[in-house]
Every structure is written in C-alpha cells, then in structure tokens.
Design a protein around this motif. Structure first.
Motif, PDB file in Angstrom:
ATOM      1  N   CYS A  46     -19.180  53.497  18.865  1.00  0.00           N
ATOM      2  CA  CYS A  46     -19.665  54.813  18.458  1.00  0.00           C
ATOM      3  C   CYS A  46     -18.736  55.431  17.402  1.00  0.00           C
ATOM      4  N   GLY A  47     -17.429  55.399  17.656  1.00  0.00           N
ATOM      5  CA  GLY A  47     -16.469  55.952  16.703  1.00  0.00           C
ATOM      6  C   GLY A  47     -16.475  55.200  15.387  1.00  0.00           C
ATOM      7  N   LEU A  74     -28.498  48.065  37.152  1.00  0.00           N
ATOM      8  CA  LEU A  74     -28.565  48.086  35.695  1.00  0.00           C
ATOM      9  C   LEU A  74     -27.767  49.301  35.246  1.00  0.00           C
ATOM     10  N   VAL A  75     -26.636  49.065  34.591  1.00  0.00           N
ATOM     11  CA  VAL A  75     -25.770  50.159  34.148  1.00  0.00           C
ATOM     12  C   VAL A  75     -26.094  50.479  32.700  1.00  0.00           C
ATOM     13  N   THR A  76     -26.318  51.766  32.450  1.00  0.00           N
ATOM     14  CA  THR A  76     -26.563  52.246  31.096  1.00  0.00           C
ATOM     15  C   THR A  76     -25.456  53.206  30.713  1.00  0.00           C
ATOM     16  N   MET A  77     -24.885  52.960  29.535  1.00  0.00           N
ATOM     17  CA  MET A  77     -23.846  53.835  28.996  1.00  0.00           C
ATOM     18  C   MET A  77     -24.373  54.434  27.703  1.00  0.00           C
ATOM     19  N   LYS A  78     -24.194  55.759  27.595  1.00  0.00           N
ATOM     20  CA  LYS A  78     -24.614  56.477  26.403  1.00  0.00           C
ATOM     21  C   LYS A  78     -23.390  57.140  25.796  1.00  0.00           C
ATOM     22  N   ALA A  79     -23.191  56.943  24.498  1.00  0.00           N
ATOM     23  CA  ALA A  79     -22.020  57.499  23.823  1.00  0.00           C
ATOM     24  C   ALA A  79     -22.446  58.287  22.600  1.00  0.00           C
ATOM     25  N   SER A  80     -21.735  59.398  22.369  1.00  0.00           N
ATOM     26  CA  SER A  80     -21.976  60.174  21.155  1.00  0.00           C
ATOM     27  C   SER A  80     -20.676  60.831  20.713  1.00  0.00           C
ATOM     28  N   VAL A  81     -20.568  61.061  19.426  1.00  0.00           N
ATOM     29  CA  VAL A  81     -19.413  61.774  18.895  1.00  0.00           C
ATOM     30  C   VAL A  81     -19.632  63.249  19.200  1.00  0.00           C
ATOM     31  N   ASN A  82     -18.706  63.827  19.986  1.00  0.00           N
ATOM     32  CA  ASN A  82     -18.819  65.233  20.383  1.00  0.00           C
ATOM     33  C   ASN A  82     -17.972  66.148  19.526  1.00  0.00           C
ATOM     34  N   TYR A  83     -16.947  65.575  18.877  1.00  0.00           N
ATOM     35  CA  TYR A  83     -15.985  66.383  18.127  1.00  0.00           C
ATOM     36  C   TYR A  83     -15.328  65.488  17.085  1.00  0.00           C
ATOM     37  N   VAL A  84     -15.000  66.070  15.936  1.00  0.00           N
ATOM     38  CA  VAL A  84     -14.205  65.362  14.943  1.00  0.00           C
ATOM     39  C   VAL A  84     -13.046  66.239  14.500  1.00  0.00           C
ATOM     40  N   GLY A  85     -11.915  65.594  14.302  1.00  0.00           N
ATOM     41  CA  GLY A  85     -10.760  66.232  13.672  1.00  0.00           C
ATOM     42  C   GLY A  85     -10.654  65.666  12.270  1.00  0.00           C
TER      43      GLY A  85
END
Length: 187
Positions: A46-47, A74-85
């Motif tokens: 994601c990053g 069944l494992v599901t992982m969801k990722a998102s960028v929440n903050y940027v420096g």
C-alpha cells in the motif's frame, strides 16, 4: 518541484488468504506472528503504491488481537494510506476472518504501520500528498495526527535527560508489582 497528490482510493489494497494448518500455533489457532508478517507485506504494498517507490516499516502502532483466527478461515486484509508526512505514510490495516462454511465474519485486528519511502540509494524521499474525499478519510487523517502527537510526547518524556525513576514510583502503588531495588538507585 510541484507537489503531487493522490487519493487514498488509488493506493488501497485488499488481499484474501485461506489459513492453512502450517500457519497455526500450538493452540490450533493461526499464529499472531504470521498475521503480523502478512500485515507488514500489505502495508509495504500500500505504501509503495502510494509513494511509487520502495518503502520500509518505521513503526507499528498498537497491535491488538481481538479475535482468534481458525485454520480454514478466509482472512481478508484491507489497507489504505490514512496519513502522509513529508517522507512517511501511516497505513491503516483491518483484518477480518470469515468462516467459509457458515459465512460468519469477525474483526480480528486493526493496526497502523508507519512506512517511509526510500530511493534506490536508501535515502528517504518525498511522498505524494493525500487527497481526502470523504468524512471517514478526514477522520482517519485526524486520528493519525493525534496518534503521532501522543507518540512524540511519550518518546520525549522517556528520552528526556531529566527522566527520574523516583518521579514514577508512586504511580506503581496501584499495580501488581513489588519494587525491590538496592538502596542506591543509580546502580
């Protein structure tokens, strides 16, 4: 150089994996270390997708295992960028497990990985800004700012040259701990 901006949606990642017996611990549940490894991989993806370069994990903020994951889920992982420096991003990850026979889904974990963008020489590079286009994304960004400020304050407090054990000993009276220090606390 003009600063580039990207939406959180443009970097979202989702993966689903079937949990195998080889991923289990001695209690018959999926090993937490395996889940953390998968979370690190999706945070990296994601990053890297947001920064358009290689990323490294700088820190992980609070990992709470809320529900166990069973073999066969069944494992599901969801990722998102929440903050940027300037060179870093906070990637939020949600982990859910689904019993594929019953369809029952449970929230197993949420965590925040701070990822730093790197160039080919290992130097930190500027990441694109973040376009927030719904209320949930704004709340995630604000919460990340708050977590960063709390982390900075804790780090400053405990790294301060005037930190004194004596200032904290009274705080321990309400905890299940016995203090048995030598008379000279400087040793």
């Amino acid at each position: 150089m003009k600063l580039k901006f990207k939406t959180a949606d443009s970097s979202r990642i989702s993966i689903s994996l079937l949990m195998q017996p080889s991923h289990s611990n001695f209690g018959g549940k999926i090993h937490g270390g395996y889940i953390l490894s998968l979370m690190d991989e999706i945070a990296f993806a994601c990053g890297s997708k947001h920064s358009e370069t290689y990323c490294v994990t700088a820190s992980v903020n609070t990992v709470d295992f809320l529900n166990p994951i069973d073999i066969g889920d069944l494992v599901t992982m969801k990722a998102s960028v929440n903050y940027v420096g300037r060179t870093s991003m906070v990637v939020g990850i949600r982990v859910e497990a689904e019993n594929i026979r019953t369809g029952e889904t449970k929230h197993c974990n949420s965590s925040y990985f701070t990822m730093v963008a790197k160039d080919d020489d290992g130097k930190s590079v500027t990441v694109p800004g973040l376009i927030l286009n719904d209320k949930k994304e704004v709340v995630r960004f604000l919460k990340a700012i708050n977590r960063n400020e709390n982390h900075r304050a804790r780090k400053e407090e405990f790294n301060h040259v005037d930190f004194s054990l004596e200032n904290y000993l009274n705080d321990l009276k309400n905890h299940r701990v016995k203090i048995d220090l030598p008379d000279n606390l400087d040793s």
